[in-house]
Design a protein around this motif. Structure first.
Motif, PDB file in Angstrom:
ATOM      1  N   GLY A  92       0.843  -1.191   0.000  1.00 41.82           N
ATOM      2  CA  GLY A  92       0.000   0.000   0.000  1.00 41.82           C
ATOM      3  C   GLY A  92       0.880   1.243   0.000  1.00 41.82           C
ATOM      4  O   GLY A  92       1.825   1.344  -0.773  1.00 41.82           O
ATOM      5  N   GLY A  93       0.562   2.166   0.893  1.00 42.19           N
ATOM      6  CA  GLY A  93       1.299   3.431   0.934  1.00 42.19           C
ATOM      7  C   GLY A  93       2.772   3.246   1.213  1.00 42.19           C
ATOM      8  O   GLY A  93       3.625   3.915   0.622  1.00 42.19           O
ATOM      9  N   LEU A  94       3.103   2.362   2.119  1.00 40.50           N
ATOM     10  CA  LEU A  94       4.511   2.095   2.427  1.00 40.50           C
ATOM     11  C   LEU A  94       5.130   1.189   1.373  1.00 40.50           C
ATOM     12  O   LEU A  94       6.117   1.535   0.729  1.00 40.50           O
ATOM     13  CB  LEU A  94       4.630   1.447   3.814  1.00 40.50           C
ATOM     14  CG  LEU A  94       4.198   2.298   5.002  1.00 40.50           C
ATOM     15  CD1 LEU A  94       4.114   1.436   6.266  1.00 40.50           C
ATOM     16  CD2 LEU A  94       5.151   3.467   5.221  1.00 40.50           C
ATOM     17  N   GLY A  95       4.550   0.011   1.205  1.00 38.11           N
ATOM     18  CA  GLY A  95       5.195  -1.032   0.409  1.00 38.11           C
ATOM     19  C   GLY A  95       5.372  -0.678  -1.058  1.00 38.11           C
ATOM     20  O   GLY A  95       6.393  -1.029  -1.659  1.00 38.11           O
ATOM     21  N   SER A  96       4.390   0.021  -1.656  1.00 37.07           N
ATOM     22  CA  SER A  96       4.535   0.362  -3.079  1.00 37.07           C
ATOM     23  C   SER A  96       5.703   1.327  -3.262  1.00 37.07           C
ATOM     24  O   SER A  96       6.489   1.187  -4.205  1.00 37.07           O
ATOM     25  CB  SER A  96       3.235   0.959  -3.631  1.00 37.07           C
ATOM     26  OG  SER A  96       2.894   2.161  -2.978  1.00 37.07           O
ATOM     27  N   ASN A  97       5.824   2.281  -2.364  1.00 34.76           N
ATOM     28  CA  ASN A  97       6.926   3.250  -2.473  1.00 34.76           C
ATOM     29  C   ASN A  97       8.278   2.611  -2.145  1.00 34.76           C
ATOM     30  O   ASN A  97       9.294   2.950  -2.756  1.00 34.76           O
ATOM     31  CB  ASN A  97       6.664   4.447  -1.556  1.00 34.76           C
ATOM     32  CG  ASN A  97       5.574   5.348  -2.109  1.00 34.76           C
ATOM     33  OD1 ASN A  97       5.680   5.848  -3.226  1.00 34.76           O
ATOM     34  ND2 ASN A  97       4.509   5.539  -1.347  1.00 34.76           N
ATOM     35  N   ILE A  98       8.296   1.700  -1.185  1.00 37.69           N
ATOM     36  CA  ILE A  98       9.538   0.993  -0.846  1.00 37.69           C
ATOM     37  C   ILE A  98       9.996   0.151  -2.045  1.00 37.69           C
ATOM     38  O   ILE A  98      11.168   0.175  -2.422  1.00 37.69           O
ATOM     39  CB  ILE A  98       9.324   0.088   0.384  1.00 37.69           C
ATOM     40  CG1 ILE A  98       9.038   0.925   1.626  1.00 37.69           C
ATOM     41  CG2 ILE A  98      10.546  -0.808   0.616  1.00 37.69           C
ATOM     42  CD1 ILE A  98       8.468   0.117   2.793  1.00 37.69           C
ATOM     43  N   ALA A  99       9.050  -0.568  -2.649  1.00 39.19           N
ATOM     44  CA  ALA A  99       9.393  -1.443  -3.772  1.00 39.19           C
ATOM     45  C   ALA A  99       9.968  -0.643  -4.936  1.00 39.19           C
ATOM     46  O   ALA A  99      10.954  -1.049  -5.555  1.00 39.19           O
ATOM     47  CB  ALA A  99       8.153  -2.230  -4.227  1.00 39.19           C
ATOM     48  N   VAL A 100       9.358   0.512  -5.212  1.00 41.63           N
ATOM     49  CA  VAL A 100       9.848   1.344  -6.318  1.00 41.63           C
ATOM     50  C   VAL A 100      11.260   1.851  -6.014  1.00 41.63           C
ATOM     51  O   VAL A 100      12.147   1.805  -6.875  1.00 41.63           O
ATOM     52  CB  VAL A 100       8.863   2.509  -6.588  1.00 41.63           C
ATOM     53  CG1 VAL A 100       9.503   3.571  -7.469  1.00 41.63           C
ATOM     54  CG2 VAL A 100       7.589   1.970  -7.233  1.00 41.63           C
ATOM     55  N   ALA A 101      11.494   2.294  -4.786  1.00 40.58           N
ATOM     56  CA  ALA A 101      12.837   2.790  -4.430  1.00 40.58           C
ATOM     57  C   ALA A 101      13.879   1.688  -4.537  1.00 40.58           C
ATOM     58  O   ALA A 101      14.979   1.902  -5.057  1.00 40.58           O
ATOM     59  CB  ALA A 101      12.824   3.381  -3.016  1.00 40.58           C
ATOM     60  N   LEU A 102      13.533   0.504  -4.067  1.00 43.46           N
ATOM     61  CA  LEU A 102      14.498  -0.604  -4.103  1.00 43.46           C
ATOM     62  C   LEU A 102      14.733  -1.076  -5.539  1.00 43.46           C
ATOM     63  O   LEU A 102      15.840  -1.487  -5.891  1.00 43.46           O
ATOM     64  CB  LEU A 102      14.029  -1.760  -3.222  1.00 43.46           C
ATOM     65  CG  LEU A 102      13.965  -1.450  -1.720  1.00 43.46           C
ATOM     66  CD1 LEU A 102      13.462  -2.662  -0.949  1.00 43.46           C
ATOM     67  CD2 LEU A 102      15.314  -0.997  -1.178  1.00 43.46           C
ATOM     68  N   ALA A 103      13.695  -0.995  -6.376  1.00 46.83           N
ATOM     69  CA  ALA A 103      13.874  -1.351  -7.794  1.00 46.83           C
ATOM     70  C   ALA A 103      14.777  -0.328  -8.480  1.00 46.83           C
ATOM     71  O   ALA A 103      15.659  -0.683  -9.257  1.00 46.83           O
ATOM     72  CB  ALA A 103      12.522  -1.422  -8.495  1.00 46.83           C
ATOM     73  N   ARG A 104      14.567   0.947  -8.178  1.00 47.13           N
ATOM     74  CA  ARG A 104      15.394   1.988  -8.806  1.00 47.13           C
ATOM     75  C   ARG A 104      16.860   1.839  -8.424  1.00 47.13           C
ATOM     76  O   ARG A 104      17.755   2.059  -9.235  1.00 47.13           O
ATOM     77  CB  ARG A 104      14.902   3.383  -8.403  1.00 47.13           C
ATOM     78  CG  ARG A 104      13.608   3.777  -9.070  1.00 47.13           C
ATOM     79  CD  ARG A 104      13.347   5.279  -8.928  1.00 47.13           C
ATOM     80  NE  ARG A 104      11.996   5.631  -9.339  1.00 47.13           N
ATOM     81  CZ  ARG A 104      11.610   5.786 -10.601  1.00 47.13           C
ATOM     82  NH1 ARG A 104      12.469   5.636 -11.587  1.00 47.13           N
ATOM     83  NH2 ARG A 104      10.362   6.101 -10.879  1.00 47.13           N
ATOM     84  N   VAL A 105      17.108   1.457  -7.195  1.00 47.05           N
ATOM     85  CA  VAL A 105      18.492   1.358  -6.738  1.00 47.05           C
ATOM     86  C   VAL A 105      19.133   0.054  -7.219  1.00 47.05           C
ATOM     87  O   VAL A 105      20.353  -0.071  -7.224  1.00 47.05           O
ATOM     88  CB  VAL A 105      18.548   1.533  -5.202  1.00 47.05           C
ATOM     89  CG1 VAL A 105      18.260   0.253  -4.469  1.00 47.05           C
ATOM     90  CG2 VAL A 105      19.863   2.122  -4.766  1.00 47.05           C
ATOM     91  N   GLY A 106      18.308  -0.901  -7.654  1.00 51.31           N
ATOM     92  CA  GLY A 106      18.864  -2.088  -8.298  1.00 51.31           C
ATOM     93  C   GLY A 106      18.906  -3.351  -7.454  1.00 51.31           C
ATOM     94  O   GLY A 106      19.704  -4.246  -7.720  1.00 51.31           O
ATOM     95  N   VAL A 107      18.019  -3.446  -6.448  1.00 50.35           N
ATOM     96  CA  VAL A 107      17.915  -4.710  -5.705  1.00 50.35           C
ATOM     97  C   VAL A 107      17.448  -5.800  -6.684  1.00 50.35           C
ATOM     98  O   VAL A 107      16.500  -5.597  -7.447  1.00 50.35           O
ATOM     99  CB  VAL A 107      16.923  -4.568  -4.527  1.00 50.35           C
ATOM    100  CG1 VAL A 107      16.593  -5.924  -3.923  1.00 50.35           C
ATOM    101  CG2 VAL A 107      17.504  -3.631  -3.475  1.00 50.35           C
ATOM    102  N   GLY A 108      18.124  -6.932  -6.672  1.00 48.06           N
ATOM    103  CA  GLY A 108      17.911  -7.935  -7.716  1.00 48.06           C
ATOM    104  C   GLY A 108      16.562  -8.618  -7.678  1.00 48.06           C
ATOM    105  O   GLY A 108      15.964  -8.897  -8.716  1.00 48.06           O
ATOM    106  N   LYS A 109      16.062  -8.909  -6.484  1.00 46.89           N
ATOM    107  CA  LYS A 109      14.814  -9.668  -6.406  1.00 46.89           C
ATOM    108  C   LYS A 109      13.925  -9.130  -5.288  1.00 46.89           C
ATOM    109  O   LYS A 109      14.403  -8.891  -4.163  1.00 46.89           O
ATOM    110  CB  LYS A 109      15.108 -11.154  -6.162  1.00 46.89           C
ATOM    111  CG  LYS A 109      13.865 -12.013  -6.200  1.00 46.89           C
ATOM    112  CD  LYS A 109      14.161 -13.498  -6.108  1.00 46.89           C
ATOM    113  CE  LYS A 109      12.855 -14.282  -6.092  1.00 46.89           C
ATOM    114  NZ  LYS A 109      13.063 -15.702  -5.838  1.00 46.89           N
ATOM    115  N   LEU A 110      12.645  -8.961  -5.606  1.00 48.82           N
ATOM    116  CA  LEU A 110      11.655  -8.528  -4.620  1.00 48.82           C
ATOM    117  C   LEU A 110      10.557  -9.588  -4.543  1.00 48.82           C
ATOM    118  O   LEU A 110      10.081 -10.068  -5.574  1.00 48.82           O
ATOM    119  CB  LEU A 110      11.030  -7.181  -5.024  1.00 48.82           C
ATOM    120  CG  LEU A 110      11.981  -5.986  -5.177  1.00 48.82           C
ATOM    121  CD1 LEU A 110      11.221  -4.776  -5.722  1.00 48.82           C
ATOM    122  CD2 LEU A 110      12.633  -5.628  -3.845  1.00 48.82           C
TER     123      LEU A 110
END
Lengths: 267, 66
Positions: A92-110
């Motif tokens: 939701g409000g937290l997780g969607s924004n966290i996932a986008v930030a971690l994807a942008r920085v290049g975390v390999g797997k979510l």
């Protein structure tokens, strides 16, 4: 000597210059990045240099795209996080924004889990769009992240997370994130995850409603392998809703704590 | 007996369990994560986990929103 050009190894003779290489490999390249930094002036190549040759505005091939994105990651960071896996319970409000930030920085797997669908009331703070209303949030997020960083592997779990299914879905993560809304779900996730996996760090959130000052939101260590982001006080309640700025601040506290843990630092 | 609760020493009756301690402190078990001597416990263990003299507890309160 050996160098890397657009992610491929190349043998070049000593004394060859950067622009000679460009003119030979990709003469129309107008963006030349050497070891992570854009370069305007010619220089002699050195053994081990990593060179990226690109054209502005051109839709890059998958290989070129990865090279460019890699070139923008801080040296030393990308290698470590590319092979890491982060679990996110609730997008939701937290997780969607966290996932986008971690994807942008290049975390390999979510690994992301949420049973909910995108609703109009989510758009005040959650990272979704009007044309995604009605979609499962985890699938909407998978589509978005594929458009942001296609090199992130995202496992989408459209299911309610319980104390029973949690160990199965999140057993392989390097860092776990609690990003639920309802307080009983938060405590369930935290207590069951850390009981099952006491050796895996967990980043949770508590207290980000309303529009109190941004600086009241902190990241703190609350117990062994438990980190909590938020002000610990402002609950969502009648008259005190969840607003994009503070939810986003707490989410990015969490994302930064995750990044630091992946890099071996205390959040 | 003496307990350490969130870094503070606290006198407590003998044989108290975690659920009773939370009731005494007026804490809703659904809003708290309990760490006993560095182990996080799940809520189903609160009623049958008796506290002993010298136990160290962190009672971590959560509020809703996300």
């Amino acid at each position: 000597m050996q160098i890397v050009v657009n992610e491929e190894f190349f043998q070049v003779e000593a004394g060859v210059s950067l622009f000679e290489l460009r003119d030979c490999q990709k003469p129309n390249a107008d963006l030349v990045i050497v070891n992570g930094y854009p370069v305007d002036e010619d220089q002699k190549l050195k053994d081990g240099d990593r060179v990226v040759l690109l054209c502005h505005g051109e839709q890059p091939t998958a290989t070129d795209l990865e090279a460019l994105m890699r070139a923008r990651h801080t040296p030393g960071v990308h290698e470590k996080i590319k092979n890491s896996c982060v679990g996110i319970a609730g997008v939701g409000g937290l997780g969607s924004n966290i996932a986008v930030a971690l994807a942008r920085v290049g975390v390999g797997k979510l690994v992301v889990a949420d049973f909910d669908l995108v609703e109009p009331s989510n758009l005040n703070r959650q990272h979704y769009f009007i044309d995604q209303i009605g979609l499962p949030k985890v699938l909407a997020l998978r589509d978005l992240i594929a458009r942001i960083n296609p090199f992130v592997e995202l496992k989408a779990i459209h299911e309610k997370i319980t104390s029973v299914n949690l160990p199965t879905y999140f057993s392989g993560v390097d860092v776990m994130v609690e990003a639920f809304d309802v307080v009983a779900q938060k405590t369930m996730l935290v207590s069951h995850f850390l009981s099952n996996f006491p050796q895996i760090p967990l980043v949770a959130a508590s207290g980000m409603a309303g529009y109190e000052p941004a600086n009241s939101i902190t990241t703190r260590k609350a117990a062994e392998n438990l980190y909590i982001c938020g002000d610990a006080v402002t609950a969502v309640e009648p008259g005190q809703g969840l607003l994009a700025p503070r939810v986003g601040i707490a989410a990015h506290h969490q994302a930064n704590a995750v990044l630091r843990l992946l890099l071996g630092e205390e959040p | 007996m003496r307990l350490s609760v969130n870094g503070q020493n606290r006198e407590s009756p003998e044989l108290i369990n975690i659920l009773e301690l939370l009731e005494t402190l007026e804490l809703n078990p659904e809003r708290v994560v309990v760490e006993l001597n560095r182990d996080i416990l799940t809520a189903d263990r609160y009623a049958d986990t008796r506290l002993r003299d010298g136990d160290t507890l962190e009672l971590i309160q959560f509020v809703g929103g996300g």
